[in-house]
Write a protein that holds these residues in place. Structure first.
Motif, PDB file in Angstrom:
ATOM      1  N   GLY A   1       0.835  -1.227   0.000  1.00 56.62           N
ATOM      2  CA  GLY A   1       0.000   0.000   0.000  1.00 56.62           C
ATOM      3  C   GLY A   1       0.869   1.277   0.000  1.00 56.62           C
ATOM      4  O   GLY A   1       2.066   1.202  -0.286  1.00 56.62           O
ATOM      5  N   PHE A   2       0.209   2.378   0.286  1.00 58.86           N
ATOM      6  CA  PHE A   2       0.968   3.654   0.276  1.00 58.86           C
ATOM      7  C   PHE A   2       0.479   4.565   1.371  1.00 58.86           C
ATOM      8  O   PHE A   2      -0.620   4.382   1.912  1.00 58.86           O
ATOM      9  CB  PHE A   2       0.881   4.342  -1.088  1.00 58.86           C
ATOM     10  N   MET A   3       1.333   5.524   1.706  1.00 54.62           N
ATOM     11  CA  MET A   3       0.948   6.500   2.737  1.00 54.62           C
ATOM     12  C   MET A   3       1.045   7.937   2.160  1.00 54.62           C
ATOM     13  O   MET A   3       1.895   8.221   1.312  1.00 54.62           O
ATOM     14  CB  MET A   3       1.813   6.350   3.976  1.00 54.62           C
ATOM     15  N   VAL A   4       0.136   8.759   2.638  1.00 57.85           N
ATOM     16  CA  VAL A   4       0.006  10.098   2.024  1.00 57.85           C
ATOM     17  C   VAL A   4       0.047  11.172   3.125  1.00 57.85           C
ATOM     18  O   VAL A   4      -0.511  10.981   4.212  1.00 57.85           O
ATOM     19  CB  VAL A   4      -1.328  10.187   1.241  1.00 57.85           C
ATOM     20  N   MET A   5       0.730  12.185   2.792  1.00 61.76           N
ATOM     21  CA  MET A   5       0.748  13.360   3.699  1.00 61.76           C
ATOM     22  C   MET A   5       0.182  14.536   2.894  1.00 61.76           C
ATOM     23  O   MET A   5       0.637  14.819   1.785  1.00 61.76           O
ATOM     24  CB  MET A   5       2.198  13.651   4.076  1.00 61.76           C
ATOM     25  N   GLN A   6      -0.852  15.223   3.450  1.00 59.30           N
ATOM     26  CA  GLN A   6      -1.452  16.355   2.719  1.00 59.30           C
ATOM     27  C   GLN A   6      -1.133  17.656   3.451  1.00 59.30           C
ATOM     28  O   GLN A   6      -1.391  17.786   4.660  1.00 59.30           O
ATOM     29  CB  GLN A   6      -2.966  16.169   2.638  1.00 59.30           C
ATOM     30  N   ILE A   7      -0.543  18.574   2.663  1.00 61.53           N
ATOM     31  CA  ILE A   7      -0.197  19.864   3.283  1.00 61.53           C
ATOM     32  C   ILE A   7      -1.205  20.899   2.804  1.00 61.53           C
ATOM     33  O   ILE A   7      -1.400  21.050   1.586  1.00 61.53           O
ATOM     34  CB  ILE A   7       1.239  20.258   2.901  1.00 61.53           C
ATOM     35  N   PRO A   8      -1.880  21.569   3.741  1.00 64.62           N
ATOM     36  CA  PRO A   8      -2.951  22.490   3.307  1.00 64.62           C
ATOM     37  C   PRO A   8      -2.402  23.685   2.500  1.00 64.62           C
ATOM     38  O   PRO A   8      -1.258  24.090   2.659  1.00 64.62           O
ATOM     39  CB  PRO A   8      -3.582  22.938   4.617  1.00 64.62           C
TER      40      PRO A   8
END
Lengths: 223, 468
Positions: free
Chosen positions: B161-168
């Motif tokens: 799978g994968f991991m995501v980081m979201q920066i506003p």
């Protein structure tokens, strides 16, 4: 009392000749050879005759000093300098200007005119044909002892003519001296006044003898 | 200051070239300067940047960190991944995080903890198909919001799978605000050009002011009618012009003074001569008068009279000679004014009339009508008339007539002085009239008037008129 004249002249020959001539004409003459002391000597004089080229103070300076000390004293410049500039400078303050070489009769005539104008003339009374005029026209007696009364303007005109006795005065000169404003060509005012004046003074106003018309020039009262 | 002196002594051209050269040289200088300025400026700004923003200033650092973490989680259990993400979320509390397992199911979503979007749960599909994965990647490519994606184990083929980081978005905008290097350049260049234009303007304004000062000095004369010298300025082109101007004024003043001295000398000489000639004549004349009063025979009286007349004539000749000397030198100043010449003629005739009467002349004076205004010098115009009348009296005696009239000839008003003598040049009578007429001619020319003489055996007519 005779009239005293102050005379400043450095040339001895001319000075002695002129003084002698004037004394012969029954004037008392105070002759100075330089301008020094002229103001002091002028006290009691009725007229000053000044040469222009003098040692020390020149005649113009002396004349101006005299005029300052005695404003009523007539000053006649007598000079060998005849340029127009000199004449103008002289006439700034002087009453008349005679250039050398002059005829003694001419000098005497000019002196007489100046004295009459300043009221210091030897002749207090003047006989003009049928008129006897006293005090410069204040009192006029006509033929047969009849007293003549003039209006203000008539008197002013007549006394101006008397002060310039023997001289021809132009219409402009008389008008401007009496009315004190510039004469406009074609103005008949003066003519009308002269006509009324003649009606009072002349025996025959149509053939005037006192106030003479000099055709094309002006008027004259002959001595 | 040496530089200042050097600047003062340079020509205007070199000074302006210096300004341009400085400007051109400054362009390569201004780029590093801008960079340095930018560095200093942004360093200062970084301090100002809120502390909590600091972890997000460099996206690439975040990316590296994320991939490191993903690599570290290679083969980890779902719980271990969740735990690690929880920890990371604690560190990066302004970023949202989630991970998706190898089967495409969203496992853990950690919302933003701080900032304006805090507690909002990012909209994320529960199950990830290929289409949803592509849609997500497309929107993160548009950076709305920026997403950093890393496969767990840092390889796609790990299948974990994968991991995501979201920066506003707000965070990125705020951070980027401090990094407008391009606009920084623009502002600096603009400033630089404004400065260059300003310096040029000041430079030309300085020149203009000095030229105006010079023009003012040239245009307005002092008391003597000459312009005043001006205070010396810088030794450049304008300074040299000012020096030349001052030199010219000095020369003009000196020449005026020389002229005035010469004129004064001439006048004094004339006055002295006049005096020296007239004094003996006066003496002679007064002696003649004394002699005339003695007993003299009629013949003797006649000779005395003649001598007297000769003296009068000599006196006139002296006056004319000296006047001619002054007038012909051209130095004589006439003050021309608008005057009614008919009035002057009348006054002149009034003075001469008694003499005419005495000599038995008929005087015909006709000066009536509108005033006739000409620009004349009053005393010298009087002199013209005197010379003409004198000539009539002396040289046209036989006619016993003098006429002074204002007439209209050839459509213009003229002044006519006439006699009935034997005419000019026709007889011995006219001898000696020349000098008087030469003076008349000189004077009339100076008054911009003209004259002509018509002479015959029946008389002479002098017509004075204003040329058209």
């Amino acid at each position: 009392m005779s009239v005293t004249l102050l005379y400043v002249e450095d040339d001895r020959e001319i000075g002695s000749a002129v003084s002698a001539d004037l004394r012969e004409r029954e004037y008392a003459v105070r002759w100075l050879e330089s301008g020094e002391g002229a103001v002091e000597a002028a006290a009691g004089c009725q007229l000053a005759i000044l040469d222009v080229m003098l040692p020390g103070l020149d005649g113009f300076t002396v004349g101006q000093r005299l005029k300052r000390a005695f404003p009523e004293l007539p000053v006649l410049m007598l000079t060998a300098r005849a340029s127009i500039d000199d004449k103008l400078q002289g006439l700034d303050f002087a009453d008349d200007y005679v250039t050398k070489p002059f005829h003694p009769d001419e000098l005497a005539a000019r002196i007489e005119v100046l004295l009459r104008r300043s009221g210091a003339s030897a002749a207090a009374q003047l006989q003009l044909k049928h008129l006897l005029v006293s005090d410069g026209g204040q009192q006029i007696t006509g033929a047969g002892g009849r007293e003549i009364v003039l209006t203000g303007k008539q008197f002013q005109i007549f006394s101006y003519l008397l002060r310039h006795l023997g001289q021809i005065l132009t219409k402009e000169q008389i008008y401007e001296a009496v009315w004190g404003e510039p004469y406009l060509e074609g103005d008949k005012t003066l003519m009308v006044h002269i006509r009324y004046l003649r009606e009072k003074l002349e025996l025959d106003p149509a053939a005037p003898e006192i106030i003479e018309t000099v055709r094309g020039i002006g008027y004259r009262v002959r001595a | 200051m040496k530089v200042k002196e050097w600047m003062r002594s340079r020509s205007l051209l070199s000074r302006y070239l210096l300004i341009i050269a400085t400007a051109v040289l400054f362009i390569p200088v201004i780029i590093p300067l801008t960079l340095i300025g930018y560095g200093v400026f942004s360093a200062m700004n970084n301090e100002d940047l809120p502390k909590e923003y600091e972890p997000y200033t460099s996206i690439s650092a975040l990316e590296t960190m994320w991939h490191q973490e993903a690599l570290g989680l290679d083969g980890a259990s779902a719980e271990a991944v969740g735990r690690r993400l929880q920890e990371l979320s604690g560190q990066y509390d302004r970023a949202a995080m989630f991970w998706v397992d190898g089967a495409g199911g969203t496992r853990l979503v950690l919302p933003w903890r701080e900032g304006p979007e805090a507690r909002e749960i990012p909209v994320i599909p529960q199950r990830w198909s290929a289409a949803e994965a592509i849609a997500f990647m497309k929107s993160s490519a548009k950076l709305e919001p920026l997403a950093i994606v890393a496969f767990i184990g840092d390889r796609a083929d790990a299948g974990e799978g994968f991991m995501v980081m979201q920066i506003p978005e707000y965070l990125r905008d705020d951070v980027q605000l401090y990094s407008g290097l391009e606009s920084w350049y623009m502002v600096m260049l603009l400033l630089f050009f404004v400065l260059f234009i300003l310096i040029s303007l000041l430079f030309f304004n300085g020149i203009r002011r000095r030229l105006l000062r010079l023009q003012t000095a040239m245009a307005f004369g002092g008391e003597d009618g000459l312009p005043q010298p001006i205070a010396p300025g810088k030794p450049d082109e304008i300074g040299r012009l000012e020096d030349a101007f001052n030199t010219m004024i000095a020369e003009l003043t000196a020449s005026r003074q020389r002229e005035a001295e010469e004129e004064g000398l001439r006048r004094r000489l004339v006055a002295d001569l006049s005096h020296d000639l007239r004094t003996p004549l006066t003496v002679i004349r007064s002696h003649l008068h004394v002699l005339g009063k003695e007993e003299v025979s009629p013949r003797g009286k006649e000779s005395l009279q003649l001598m007297d007349e000769r003296i009068e004539g000599l006196s006139l000749l002296i006056e004319n000679l000296l006047s001619y000397n002054l007038l012909s030198s051209g130095k004589m100043q006439l003050s021309l004014e608008r005057r009614d010449v008919l009035r002057l003629a009348r006054a002149g005739a009034a003075a001469w009339y008694p003499l005419w009467e005495k000599e038995g002349f008929t005087a015909d004076i006709d000066l009536e009508g509108e005033p006739l205004y000409w620009n004349v010098d009053e005393s010298w115009f009087r002199r013209i008339l005197d010379n003409l009348f004198q000539n009539i009296l002396r040289h046209a005696r036989s006619g016993r007539y003098v006429g002074v009239a204002a007439e209209v000839r050839e459509g213009r008003r003229v002044l006519v002085i006439s006699d009935h003598g034997a005419g000019m040049g026709q007889s011995t009578e006219a001898k000696g009239a020349g000098l008087g007429l030469a003076i008349v001619d000189l004077l009339l020319k100076r008054m911009e008037l003209d004259w002509k003489a018509e002479s015959s055996g029946q008389g002479t007519e002098i017509v004075i008129y204003r040329p058209l």
